[in-house]
Design a protein around this motif. Structure first.
Motif, PDB file in Angstrom:
ATOM      1  N   THR B 587      43.813 -16.295 -13.357  1.00 32.26           N
ATOM      2  CA  THR B 587      43.142 -16.957 -14.469  1.00 32.26           C
ATOM      3  C   THR B 587      44.159 -17.442 -15.486  1.00 32.26           C
ATOM      4  N   ASP B 588      45.236 -16.706 -15.654  1.00 33.90           N
ATOM      5  CA  ASP B 588      46.325 -17.222 -16.494  1.00 33.90           C
ATOM      6  C   ASP B 588      47.613 -16.602 -15.991  1.00 33.90           C
ATOM      7  N   GLU B 589      48.688 -16.737 -16.737  1.00 36.21           N
ATOM      8  CA  GLU B 589      49.992 -16.281 -16.244  1.00 36.21           C
ATOM      9  C   GLU B 589      49.971 -14.832 -15.809  1.00 36.21           C
ATOM     10  N   HIS B 590      49.260 -14.007 -16.551  1.00 39.21           N
ATOM     11  CA  HIS B 590      49.385 -12.579 -16.301  1.00 39.21           C
ATOM     12  C   HIS B 590      48.130 -11.915 -15.789  1.00 39.21           C
ATOM     13  N   SER B 591      47.109 -12.672 -15.460  1.00 35.27           N
ATOM     14  CA  SER B 591      45.904 -11.996 -14.958  1.00 35.27           C
ATOM     15  C   SER B 591      45.552 -12.480 -13.579  1.00 35.27           C
ATOM     16  N   VAL B 592      45.319 -11.524 -12.689  1.00 33.75           N
ATOM     17  CA  VAL B 592      44.880 -11.851 -11.336  1.00 33.75           C
ATOM     18  C   VAL B 592      43.478 -11.314 -11.169  1.00 33.75           C
ATOM     19  N   VAL B 593      42.624 -12.102 -10.536  1.00 31.29           N
ATOM     20  CA  VAL B 593      41.274 -11.625 -10.257  1.00 31.29           C
ATOM     21  C   VAL B 593      41.183 -11.442  -8.753  1.00 31.29           C
ATOM     22  N   SER B 594      40.658 -10.311  -8.319  1.00 33.73           N
ATOM     23  CA  SER B 594      40.552 -10.098  -6.885  1.00 33.73           C
ATOM     24  C   SER B 594      39.148  -9.638  -6.555  1.00 33.73           C
ATOM     25  N   SER B 595      38.733  -9.908  -5.322  1.00 36.53           N
ATOM     26  CA  SER B 595      37.402  -9.444  -4.938  1.00 36.53           C
ATOM     27  C   SER B 595      37.440  -9.083  -3.473  1.00 36.53           C
ATOM     28  N   GLY B 596      36.499  -8.264  -3.048  1.00 38.92           N
ATOM     29  CA  GLY B 596      36.599  -7.824  -1.677  1.00 38.92           C
ATOM     30  C   GLY B 596      35.309  -7.315  -1.079  1.00 38.92           C
ATOM     31  N   GLU B 597      35.486  -6.557  -0.019  1.00 38.73           N
ATOM     32  CA  GLU B 597      34.373  -6.042   0.764  1.00 38.73           C
ATOM     33  C   GLU B 597      33.471  -5.123  -0.029  1.00 38.73           C
ATOM     34  N   ASP B 598      33.988  -4.498  -1.066  1.00 37.26           N
ATOM     35  CA  ASP B 598      33.161  -3.556  -1.804  1.00 37.26           C
ATOM     36  C   ASP B 598      32.267  -4.256  -2.830  1.00 37.26           C
ATOM     37  N   ALA B 599      32.204  -5.586  -2.788  1.00 33.21           N
ATOM     38  CA  ALA B 599      31.303  -6.360  -3.653  1.00 33.21           C
ATOM     39  C   ALA B 599      31.651  -6.276  -5.131  1.00 33.21           C
ATOM     40  N   CYS B 600      32.857  -5.829  -5.443  1.00 32.35           N
ATOM     41  CA  CYS B 600      33.253  -5.782  -6.857  1.00 32.35           C
ATOM     42  C   CYS B 600      34.305  -6.849  -7.117  1.00 32.35           C
ATOM     43  N   VAL B 601      34.392  -7.262  -8.362  1.00 36.41           N
ATOM     44  CA  VAL B 601      35.437  -8.198  -8.766  1.00 36.41           C
ATOM     45  C   VAL B 601      36.296  -7.453  -9.772  1.00 36.41           C
ATOM     46  N   ARG B 602      37.601  -7.479  -9.579  1.00 40.36           N
ATOM     47  CA  ARG B 602      38.459  -6.749 -10.522  1.00 40.36           C
ATOM     48  C   ARG B 602      39.491  -7.686 -11.115  1.00 40.36           C
ATOM     49  N   VAL B 603      39.762  -7.452 -12.400  1.00 40.63           N
ATOM     50  CA  VAL B 603      40.774  -8.258 -13.086  1.00 40.63           C
ATOM     51  C   VAL B 603      41.965  -7.354 -13.351  1.00 40.63           C
ATOM     52  N   TRP B 604      43.151  -7.787 -12.958  1.00 40.60           N
ATOM     53  CA  TRP B 604      44.357  -6.982 -13.140  1.00 40.60           C
ATOM     54  C   TRP B 604      45.295  -7.706 -14.084  1.00 40.60           C
ATOM     55  N   LYS B 605      45.910  -6.930 -14.952  1.00 37.07           N
ATOM     56  CA  LYS B 605      46.871  -7.541 -15.872  1.00 37.07           C
ATOM     57  C   LYS B 605      48.267  -7.194 -15.375  1.00 37.07           C
ATOM     58  N   LEU B 606      49.109  -8.221 -15.280  1.00 36.70           N
ATOM     59  CA  LEU B 606      50.462  -7.979 -14.816  1.00 36.70           C
ATOM     60  C   LEU B 606      51.375  -7.916 -16.006  1.00 36.70           C
ATOM     61  N   THR B 607      52.070  -6.808 -16.158  1.00 37.20           N
ATOM     62  CA  THR B 607      53.040  -6.755 -17.250  1.00 37.20           C
ATOM     63  C   THR B 607      54.364  -7.190 -16.660  1.00 37.20           C
ATOM     64  N   PRO B 608      55.021  -8.147 -17.261  1.00 40.41           N
ATOM     65  CA  PRO B 608      56.274  -8.636 -16.676  1.00 40.41           C
ATOM     66  C   PRO B 608      57.331  -7.545 -16.674  1.00 40.41           C
ATOM     67  N   GLN B 609      58.088  -7.505 -15.578  1.00 37.71           N
ATOM     68  CA  GLN B 609      59.089  -6.426 -15.487  1.00 37.71           C
ATOM     69  C   GLN B 609      60.306  -6.764 -16.305  1.00 37.71           C
TER      70      GLN B 609
END
Lengths: 132, 609
Positions: B587-609
């Motif tokens: 969705t933007d530089e640091h957020s990934v949205v993933s979805s899968g077999e468990d019918a949930c959608v999760r948003v992950w925030k990436l902190t730059p290393q």
């Protein structure tokens, strides 16, 4: 399949005098023996070692891994890596697989053995985990 | 390291013709339900705060908090009951194989020492009650000949257990050790649910014969019925008492929920009928309910959770929904990056807004199943399991009319040229079809088994991947494709190919767990050895600034690589979705949205290393 004397002595230098960080061995098909292809100085690190391994061909390698244990002791372990990428020729894989036992018997003092068929299998994390 | 920022939970899995049982913890205001192999703990005060327990090996059916709120007992279709900690890591306390068939209901005794489980089994084992920590039996439960659908523990001493089932019987057991006492055959159809009032003076049984009967809690004598003026017009699937024990909420297949006042002598009078707004179809049949504190929670067959306020029955309910099945694709709208559209194979498209959660379902005029889904500025393109491609215009939250085009064979993959979305490339078994708007401009038979494809944002180039792992790069000339190069590096069937947003690179993933980043112009490998997955790569996404690639795989992990750094310095999200990750988007530089077999959608925030 023979083991060249030079190979054995290079290994002993790594083990006893810590002259090298790693040694890469190749099977010379003409002379039918294991010879030293490349050595790396003690200042080189794991990434240099991985870069020295060919992508499409098999090799044997010995790497001296330094690490600090959970009790804060500085330790060093010698790893033998049988590098046999799945993209290499089947003939090469067979040759290296059958000669490995004979070669390892010559190298005394190896701590751990790893067989790697692609770069992820000899990742630094894997080595670190094996050592501790 | 990536951190979980938000979870958009799935909804309870439902089945036509049966009710589901949801339960909760009044103290922490949490609701428990199951979907597939996961048990979901949803916080009613904050629906974005969701905790998922995925340790069952079989689909889970029912879960309940213990009376002290510390433990959760959950059961599945294999007849196993797992007792685990309600907080933090959900540490397993005990696991018991209780019945030989599926478990339909589970109840704790009020002191938390015993558990009764009922369900399907062979012969004798249809109901079992056991001590929670040792598993020793505390009674014999004969009297039922068919599947036992629900059971209830009397909340006050002297302890009683009531069970009801498909043999139309309501059975009453005294104990411990529990022994059969009485049986009632007042219902004319499956008895779906039996529940004790919180002070233990009465219990109610509801049935598919549209009736609800109230019995005395201690003696099991029938004392009354839910009044027959304005009764439910369909099977009653579940019932729940109010915390004071004076009212009962019932939900039924006639798409309404009714609140009844239960008087001391046991007769029930209708207080209010609650209806949820909906399209009026089968999906609105209500199958589960729970009365917790001030909230009346009802669950519909389509998975919509409606929360009414008990003190103010006139207020329209808060509706939450989500997916019930495997979410196969995600799309982020360019016009509104906070908004994520997810679609599952049963044809449901849900809109989520970051920070708020569920924002609405996209109702399409044609509700066919969706296999591939792509979204451009003002329209969405979907393909399903028939031979049609649908283009549907999107106005805000509403779907306008759609046009479909039949392409002759089943589409396997779909890709839109983002800058000129009329051009769509669809892959079929042996070739590709080019579409402009809804006209098939050409059908090209490529001669090899095609598995994935992508078309460049400006429509000038297309890359097609085959079953053999070769990537064919084509130049789009007018309406035909001209082959420019064949790239061989992958060792398995290509599963996904994506261009980077600035069009300078593309990345491909295959079924052999490997992903490779290529430079588009020179067609040289830019980043390789991205082999860290342990199962086939299902999806791939580029970050907007072209520096990060994320891959999602059947092995439930999402791995994030930085294009400039070697593949070994990667960030892994383990266990992102139970069952496999099927779609990824940035969705933007640091957020990934993933979805899968468990019918949930999760948003992950990436902190730059």
């Amino acid at each position: 399949m023979g083991v060249a004397d030079h190979s054995k002595s290079t290994y002993l230098e790594l083990q006893r005098k810590k002259v090298f960080r790693y040694v890469i061995f190749k099977i010379d098909e003409k002379k039918k023996e294991v010879v030293v292809e490349k050595t790396g100085g003690p200042s080189e690190n794991y990434d240099d070692f991985t870069a020295s391994l060919p992508e499409n061909d098999c090799r044997y390698a010995v790497y001296d891994f330094d690490f600090v244990t959970s009790e804060n002791c500085q330790k060093s372990k010698i790893f033998f890596i049988a590098w046999s990428p799945s993209v290499s020729r089947i003939r090469a894989k067979m040759l290296y697989a059958t000669s490995k036992e004979r070669f390892i018997r010559e190298l005394e003092g190896l701590h751990y053995e790893i067989q790697a068929t692609d770069p992820t299998e000899m990742d630094l994390e894997v080595i670190r985990e094996r050592a501790s | 390291m990536p951190e979980l920022a938000e979870t958009y939970a799935c909804v309870p899995s439902t089945e036509r013709g049966r009710g589901i049982l949801i339960s909760g913890d009044p103290k922490s205001n949490k609701v428990l339900y199951t979907n597939g192999r996961s048990v979901i703990i949803l916080d009613l005060n904050n629906p974005l705060n969701v905790s998922v327990y995925g340790e069952h090996a079989y689909p889970a059916t029912v879960a309940r908090f213990s009376p002290n709120g510390e433990w959760v007992a959950s059961a599945d279709v294999s007849g196993t009951v797992r007792i685990w900690g309600a907080y933090n890591d959900h540490v397993l306390k005990k696991e018991f194989k209780v019945l030989s068939g599926r478990i339909d209901d589970l109840q704790w005794s009020p002191d938390g020492m015993r558990i009764v489980a009922c369900g399907d089994g062979k012969g004798k084992s249809l109901v079992r009650a056991f001590m929670w920590d040792s598993g020793t039996n505390v009674g014999e439960f004969d009297g039922h000949s068919r599947r036992v659908l629900s059971c209830a523990f009397k909340p006050t001493r002297p302890f009683r257990i009531v069970t009801c089932g498909e043999d139309f019987l309501v059975n009453f057991y005294e104990g411990p050790p529990f022994k059969f006492k009485q049986s009632h055959r007042d219902h004319a159809n499956f008895v779906n649910c039996v529940r004790y009032s919180p002070e233990g003076s009465k219990f109610i049984s509801v049935s598919s014969d549209k009736k609800g009967i109230i019995f005395d809690g201690k003696t099991a004598e029938k004392i009354g019925e839910l009044s027959s003026e304005d009764p439910h017009k369909g099977s009653i699937y579940a019932a729940s008492w109010s915390p004071e024990g004076k009212q009962v909420l019932t939900v039924s297949a006639d798409k309404t929920a009714k609140v009844w006042d239960i008087s001391e002598d046991g007769s029930g009078k209708l207080k209010k009928t609650l209806t949820c707004s909906g399209s009026g179809g089968v999906d609105d049949m209500l199958v589960g309910c729970l009365w917790q504190n001030d909230h009346l929670v009802t669950v519909s067959l389509g998975g919509t959770i409606s929360i009414f306020s008990a003190s103010n029955l006139e207020k329209s309910p808060l509706q939450l929904s989500g997916h019930m099945k495997n979410i196969t694709s995600l799309a982020v709208l360019k016009s509104d990056p906070k908004c994520v559209l997810s679609s599952s194979y049963d044809g449901l498209i849900v809109k989520w807004v970051q920070g708020l959660g569920y924002s609405g379902k996209l109702q399409r005029k044609e509700n066919s199943q969706i296999k591939c889904f792509a979204a451009a500025e003002e329209e969405i393109v979907t393909s399903g399991f028939d031979n049609k491609i649908w283009r549907i215009s999107l106005h805000g939250d509403q779907c306008g009319d759609g046009d479909s085009v039949d392409i002759g064979s089943q589409p396997k993959d779909l890709s839109l040229a983002l800058l000129s979305p009329e051009l769509a490339l669809v892959t079929t078994d042996s070739g590709v079809v080019m579409l402009r708007c809804t006209k098939v401009v050409s059908t090209i038979n490529l001669g090899f088994a095609v598995t994935a494809s992508v078309v460049a944002p400006d429509g000038s180039e297309a890359i097609v991947g085959g079953q053999d792992g070769k990537l064919h790069v084509f130049c789009i000339v007018g309406d035909t494709l001209k082959e420019e190069a064949v790239l061989e590096k992958h060792r398995g069937a290509i599963t996904v190919i994506r261009y980077s947003p600035d069009f300078s690179m593309f990345a491909s993933g295959d079924a052999n767990r490997e992903a490779i980043v290529w430079d588009r112009v020179s067609r040289e490998v830019k980043l390789k050895n991205m082999l860290y997955h342990t199962a086939r790569i299902n999806c791939l996404a580029w970050s907007p600034n072209n520096s990060v690639v994320a891959t999602g795989s059947l092995d439930t992990c999402v791995i994030i690589y930085e294009v400039d750094k070697p593949a070994s310095s990667r960030m892994t999200i383990k266990g992102a979705h139970l069952g496999g990750v099927y779609a990824l988007a940035f969705t933007d530089e640091h957020s990934v949205v993933s979805s899968g077999e468990d019918a949930c959608v999760r948003v992950w925030k990436l902190t730059p290393q």
